[in-house]
Design a protein around this motif. Structure first.
Motif, mmCIF file in Angstrom:
data_model
loop_
_atom_site.group_PDB
_atom_site.id
_atom_site.type_symbol
_atom_site.label_atom_id
_atom_site.label_comp_id
_atom_site.label_asym_id
_atom_site.label_seq_id
_atom_site.Cartn_x
_atom_site.Cartn_y
_atom_site.Cartn_z
ATOM 1 N N ASN A 4 8.909 6.674 19.403
ATOM 2 C CA ASN A 4 7.539 6.958 19.818
ATOM 3 C C ASN A 4 6.684 7.385 18.625
ATOM 4 O OD1 ASN A 4 8.157 6.350 22.467
ATOM 5 N ND2 ASN A 4 8.551 8.477 23.044
ATOM 6 N N GLY A 5 7.281 8.180 17.722
ATOM 7 C CA GLY A 5 6.554 8.586 16.533
ATOM 8 C C GLY A 5 6.213 7.411 15.641
ATOM 9 N N ALA A 6 7.142 6.459 15.533
ATOM 10 C CA ALA A 6 6.899 5.273 14.721
ATOM 11 C C ALA A 6 5.793 4.409 15.326
ATOM 12 C CB ALA A 6 8.186 4.471 14.586
ATOM 13 N N ILE A 7 5.823 4.250 16.641
ATOM 14 C CA ILE A 7 4.802 3.444 17.315
ATOM 15 C C ILE A 7 3.428 4.091 17.173
ATOM 16 C CG2 ILE A 7 4.033 2.579 19.564
ATOM 17 C CD1 ILE A 7 7.095 2.440 20.280
ATOM 18 N N GLU A 8 3.366 5.404 17.343
ATOM 19 C CA GLU A 8 2.094 6.122 17.177
ATOM 20 C C GLU A 8 1.568 6.015 15.746
ATOM 21 O OE1 GLU A 8 2.850 10.085 18.437
ATOM 22 O OE2 GLU A 8 3.148 9.537 20.550
ATOM 23 N N ALA A 9 2.488 5.881 14.787
ATOM 24 C CA ALA A 9 2.093 5.779 13.378
ATOM 25 C C ALA A 9 1.734 4.358 12.972
ATOM 26 C CB ALA A 9 3.218 6.299 12.489
ATOM 27 N N GLY A 10 1.920 3.384 13.883
ATOM 28 C CA GLY A 10 1.487 2.019 13.592
ATOM 29 C C GLY A 10 2.565 0.960 13.614
ATOM 30 N N ALA A 11 3.796 1.305 14.003
ATOM 31 C CA ALA A 11 4.865 0.315 14.059
ATOM 32 C C ALA A 11 4.677 -0.628 15.250
ATOM 33 C CB ALA A 11 6.223 1.005 14.156
ATOM 34 N N THR A 12 5.241 -1.822 15.124
ATOM 35 C CA THR A 12 5.226 -2.815 16.188
ATOM 36 C C THR A 12 6.583 -2.836 16.881
ATOM 37 O OG1 THR A 12 3.689 -4.203 14.931
ATOM 38 C CG2 THR A 12 4.928 -5.268 16.707
ATOM 39 N N VAL A 13 6.585 -2.845 18.193
ATOM 40 C CA VAL A 13 7.833 -2.871 18.948
ATOM 41 C C VAL A 13 8.437 -4.268 18.907
ATOM 42 C CG1 VAL A 13 8.916 -2.549 21.194
ATOM 43 C CG2 VAL A 13 7.073 -1.022 20.480
ATOM 44 N N LEU A 14 9.690 -4.362 18.463
ATOM 45 C CA LEU A 14 10.421 -5.625 18.504
ATOM 46 C C LEU A 14 11.363 -5.668 19.694
ATOM 47 C CD1 LEU A 14 11.327 -6.090 14.716
ATOM 48 C CD2 LEU A 14 9.452 -7.146 15.998
ATOM 49 N N ASP A 34 0.856 -1.191 0.000
ATOM 50 C CA ASP A 34 0.000 0.000 0.000
ATOM 51 C C ASP A 34 0.890 1.238 0.000
ATOM 52 O OD1 ASP A 34 -1.698 2.156 0.661
ATOM 53 O OD2 ASP A 34 -3.074 0.838 1.749
ATOM 54 N N LEU A 35 1.063 1.843 -1.160
ATOM 55 C CA LEU A 35 1.959 2.990 -1.292
ATOM 56 C C LEU A 35 1.538 4.169 -0.423
ATOM 57 C CD1 LEU A 35 2.811 3.152 -5.104
ATOM 58 C CD2 LEU A 35 4.439 2.946 -3.221
ATOM 59 N N SER A 36 0.269 4.501 -0.446
ATOM 60 C CA SER A 36 -0.211 5.665 0.308
ATOM 61 C C SER A 36 -0.013 5.476 1.803
ATOM 62 C CB SER A 36 -1.687 5.926 -0.003
ATOM 63 O OG SER A 36 -1.860 6.260 -1.371
ATOM 64 N N ALA A 37 -0.365 4.289 2.287
ATOM 65 C CA ALA A 37 -0.230 4.017 3.718
ATOM 66 C C ALA A 37 1.239 4.047 4.139
ATOM 67 C CB ALA A 37 -0.852 2.667 4.060
ATOM 68 N N ALA A 38 2.114 3.479 3.328
ATOM 69 C CA ALA A 38 3.533 3.462 3.660
ATOM 70 C C ALA A 38 4.117 4.876 3.648
ATOM 71 C CB ALA A 38 4.294 2.567 2.682
ATOM 72 N N ALA A 39 3.720 5.685 2.670
ATOM 73 C CA ALA A 39 4.211 7.064 2.605
ATOM 74 C C ALA A 39 3.783 7.853 3.837
ATOM 75 C CB ALA A 39 3.700 7.733 1.332
ATOM 76 N N ARG A 40 2.542 7.638 4.266
ATOM 77 C CA ARG A 40 2.062 8.329 5.463
ATOM 78 C C ARG A 40 2.846 7.890 6.684
ATOM 79 N NH1 ARG A 40 -3.017 7.254 3.093
ATOM 80 N NH2 ARG A 40 -3.345 5.488 4.498
ATOM 81 N N PHE A 41 3.126 6.590 6.775
ATOM 82 C CA PHE A 41 3.870 6.082 7.926
ATOM 83 C C PHE A 41 5.256 6.711 7.999
ATOM 84 C CE2 PHE A 41 7.146 3.262 9.559
ATOM 85 C CZ PHE A 41 6.713 3.096 10.865
ATOM 86 N N TYR A 42 6.007 6.688 6.904
ATOM 87 C CA TYR A 42 7.388 7.179 6.952
ATOM 88 C C TYR A 42 7.469 8.678 7.151
ATOM 89 C CZ TYR A 42 8.973 2.519 6.077
ATOM 90 O OH TYR A 42 9.219 1.171 6.231
#
Length: 216
Positions: free
Chosen positions: A68-78, A13-21
């Protein structure tokens, strides 16, 4: 000296990935000068994709700001952010599946938090570090650091991305995931080396003449 111009992640999903990054790391993946680009792909992949991307920052507060920004944007903590012998950092997995580490060699803050990174690093997990090192030397890269059969770091020059080689199982352990994986890496590397595929299946694309760095 051969250099990396950018990394391209293949995403469903290009749009979703662009928003995440954009939200997580402040990266405009549509900008021609960005170190990270995206392209649509749905090639089969399972488990560890054989690489990690890292942002190196100045201090723990900066690492926390990005994580924290990545987690708020939907990342999973490893791996939650924590101190270690080498410094401070944590690891997350983006919604598209890419694994990102944000780290600093400093253990104390000396300034207010800033969402700014010093370098982007691509670590490739390879089966034979020595053999792959030789392969890349033959393709024009220059070694900056080498630790036997365990780790190699290449000179980045004025390129925006640093490249390193790490034994695949060790890299997976460092990322906090199982080493098993199959299918596409969902990753392409654009550089001044020309187009080829390395011994571990990582694809390189030739940089456009206008973007290619001058010879060092």
């Amino acid at each position: 000296m051969a250099l990396i111009d950018s990394i391209t992640l293949e995403v469903a999903d290009l749009s979703a990935a662009a928003r995440f990054y954009s939200a997580a790391f402040g990266l405009d993946c549509d900008s021609p000068s960005a170190p990270l680009h995206l392209r649509a792909a749905a090639e089969p992949t399972a488990g560890f994709r054989g690489y990690t991307l890292s942002l190196t920052v100045a201090q723990p507060a900066d690492a926390n700001a990005y994580l924290n920004g990545a987690i708020e944007a939907g990342a999973t903590v490893l791996k939650p952010a924590s101190k270690s012998l080498w410094g401070y950092g944590g690891t997350v997995q983006a919604p598209d599946g890419a694994i990102w580490k944000v780290a600093t060699s400093n253990k104390k803050d000396t300034a207010p938090a800033a969402r700014r990174f010093d370098a982007m690093v691509l670590l490739l997990g390879v089966e034979d570090v020595t053999a792959t090192k030789t392969f890349y030397l033959d393709h024009g890269l220059t070694v900056a650091k080498s630790f036997g059969r365990k780790y190699v770091e290449f000179e980045a020059g004025d390129g925006p991305v640093k490249l390193g080689l790490y034994q695949r199982r060790a890299l997976a352990k460092d990322a906090g995931v199982a080493p098993e994986g199959s299918g596409s890496h969902r990753l392409a590397i654009t550089g001044t080396t020309g187009a080829f595929t390395d011994p571990d299946g990582f694809a390189w694309l030739a940089a456009a003449p206008a973007l290619a760095h001058p010879a060092q």
